[in-house]
Design a protein around this motif. Sequence first.
Motif, short mmCIF file in Angstrom:
data_model
loop_
_atom_site.label_atom_id
_atom_site.label_comp_id
_atom_site.label_asym_id
_atom_site.label_seq_id
_atom_site.Cartn_x
_atom_site.Cartn_y
_atom_site.Cartn_z
N THR A 21 59.02 -21.03 8.55
CA THR A 21 57.89 -21.23 9.40
C THR A 21 56.91 -21.90 8.45
OG1 THR A 21 57.25 -19.05 8.87
CG2 THR A 21 58.35 -19.12 10.60
N ARG A 22 56.00 -22.29 9.26
CA ARG A 22 54.67 -22.94 8.35
C ARG A 22 54.03 -21.95 7.42
NH1 ARG A 22 51.37 -26.22 12.76
NH2 ARG A 22 52.91 -27.85 13.47
N GLU A 24 55.69 -19.24 6.04
CA GLU A 24 56.54 -18.94 5.00
C GLU A 24 56.49 -20.05 3.90
OE1 GLU A 24 59.79 -16.39 7.80
OE2 GLU A 24 60.30 -18.60 7.15
N THR A 25 56.40 -21.35 4.71
CA THR A 25 56.30 -22.68 3.78
C THR A 25 55.06 -22.46 2.76
OG1 THR A 25 57.52 -23.91 5.18
CG2 THR A 25 56.09 -25.01 3.67
N ALA A 26 53.95 -22.15 3.42
CA ALA A 26 52.75 -21.98 2.71
C ALA A 26 52.52 -21.00 1.63
CB ALA A 26 51.35 -21.73 3.76
N VAL A 27 53.33 -19.71 1.86
CA VAL A 27 53.32 -18.65 1.02
C VAL A 27 53.96 -19.17 -0.15
CG1 VAL A 27 54.36 -16.47 0.48
CG2 VAL A 27 52.73 -16.84 2.57
N LEU A 28 55.42 -19.70 0.01
CA LEU A 28 56.16 -20.20 -0.83
C LEU A 28 55.60 -21.50 -1.82
CD1 LEU A 28 60.12 -20.42 0.25
CD2 LEU A 28 58.67 -18.60 -1.18
N ARG A 29 54.96 -22.19 -1.13
CA ARG A 29 54.08 -23.22 -2.04
C ARG A 29 53.10 -22.58 -2.82
NH1 ARG A 29 53.30 -27.18 3.12
NH2 ARG A 29 55.10 -28.62 2.64
N ARG A 30 52.36 -21.67 -2.31
CA ARG A 30 51.40 -21.03 -3.30
C ARG A 30 52.11 -20.32 -4.66
NH1 ARG A 30 47.36 -23.24 -3.35
NH2 ARG A 30 47.05 -22.16 -5.22
N ARG A 52 53.68 -10.65 1.88
CA ARG A 52 54.77 -9.84 1.36
C ARG A 52 55.64 -9.89 2.38
NH1 ARG A 52 52.09 -4.52 -1.09
NH2 ARG A 52 51.85 -5.28 -3.23
N LYS A 53 55.50 -9.72 3.73
CA LYS A 53 56.49 -9.97 4.98
C LYS A 53 57.09 -11.34 4.99
CE LYS A 53 56.94 -9.08 9.71
NZ LYS A 53 56.42 -8.52 11.11
N GLN A 54 56.24 -12.24 4.93
CA GLN A 54 56.59 -13.70 4.86
C GLN A 54 57.50 -14.30 3.94
OE1 GLN A 54 52.55 -15.39 5.54
NE2 GLN A 54 52.94 -15.20 7.49
N THR A 55 57.02 -13.58 2.47
CA THR A 55 57.97 -13.83 1.34
C THR A 55 59.42 -13.42 1.53
OG1 THR A 55 56.06 -13.86 -0.06
CG2 THR A 55 58.23 -13.61 -1.10
N GLU A 69 64.00 -17.65 -7.03
CA GLU A 69 65.08 -18.28 -6.69
C GLU A 69 64.79 -18.89 -5.23
OE1 GLU A 69 70.01 -17.25 -6.05
OE2 GLU A 69 68.45 -15.74 -5.75
N ALA A 70 63.97 -18.23 -4.34
CA ALA A 70 63.67 -18.73 -3.11
C ALA A 70 62.81 -20.16 -3.31
CB ALA A 70 62.65 -17.82 -2.49
N VAL A 71 61.99 -20.31 -4.23
CA VAL A 71 61.23 -21.37 -4.57
C VAL A 71 62.01 -22.56 -5.18
CG1 VAL A 71 59.56 -22.54 -6.08
CG2 VAL A 71 58.92 -20.15 -4.88
N ALA A 72 63.00 -22.19 -5.93
CA ALA A 72 63.85 -23.21 -6.54
C ALA A 72 64.80 -23.89 -5.18
CB ALA A 72 64.61 -22.58 -7.68
N ILE A 73 65.25 -22.87 -4.49
CA ILE A 73 66.18 -23.25 -3.39
C ILE A 73 65.30 -24.26 -2.49
CG2 ILE A 73 67.48 -22.55 -1.34
CD1 ILE A 73 68.31 -20.11 -2.95
N ALA A 74 64.06 -23.72 -2.12
CA ALA A 74 63.48 -24.38 -1.21
C ALA A 74 62.94 -25.80 -1.75
CB ALA A 74 61.95 -23.74 -0.94
N ILE A 75 62.55 -25.93 -2.87
CA ILE A 75 62.55 -27.32 -3.73
C ILE A 75 63.52 -28.12 -3.55
CG2 ILE A 75 61.94 -28.43 -5.90
CD1 ILE A 75 59.82 -26.35 -6.19
N SER A 76 64.51 -27.32 -3.96
CA SER A 76 66.04 -28.47 -3.90
C SER A 76 66.31 -28.85 -2.42
CB SER A 76 67.32 -27.64 -4.21
OG SER A 76 67.15 -26.91 -5.70
N LEU A 77 65.94 -27.94 -1.32
CA LEU A 77 66.18 -28.54 -0.01
C LEU A 77 65.10 -29.37 0.46
CD1 LEU A 77 67.64 -25.20 1.22
CD2 LEU A 77 68.99 -27.28 0.60
N ASP A 78 63.92 -29.53 -0.26
CA ASP A 78 62.97 -30.38 0.17
C ASP A 78 62.46 -29.69 1.56
OD1 ASP A 78 63.11 -32.61 -1.74
OD2 ASP A 78 64.58 -33.48 -0.34
N LEU A 79 62.05 -28.22 1.18
CA LEU A 79 61.30 -27.56 2.34
C LEU A 79 60.00 -27.30 1.90
CD1 LEU A 79 64.15 -24.89 3.04
CD2 LEU A 79 63.54 -26.96 4.34
N ILE A 80 59.53 -27.19 0.54
CA ILE A 80 58.43 -27.14 0.07
C ILE A 80 58.04 -28.41 -0.76
CG2 ILE A 80 58.11 -24.95 0.37
CD1 ILE A 80 58.40 -24.40 -2.65
#
Length: 80
Positions: A21-22, A24-30, A52-55, A69-80
């Motif tokens: 979601t937008r 979740e993306t914003a939180v992972l970017r931060r 915490r819930k969105q993370t 790991e979530a950040v690494a995966i999201a970057i690898s998948l071009d989600l963030i």
Amino acid sequence: MSEASIPMELLRVQKEGTELTRAETAVLRRIALGDTQVEAARRLGKSLETVRKQTKLARARLRARTNAEAVAIAISLDLI
């Protein structure tokens, strides 16, 4: 965790149908920028509990055990 250390089969499986979601993306970017969840909450104007819930939801969608790991995966998948 680099893309090279994530098995390609796992990346393919994770990419299929994985959307954040937008919020979740914003939180992972931060978090990717080095913010703690407390800092991310303050910067995004959200409660700590919401961040915490969105993370947690983002980790579940990405099948990640940790925030890093979530950040690494999201970057690898071009989600963030």
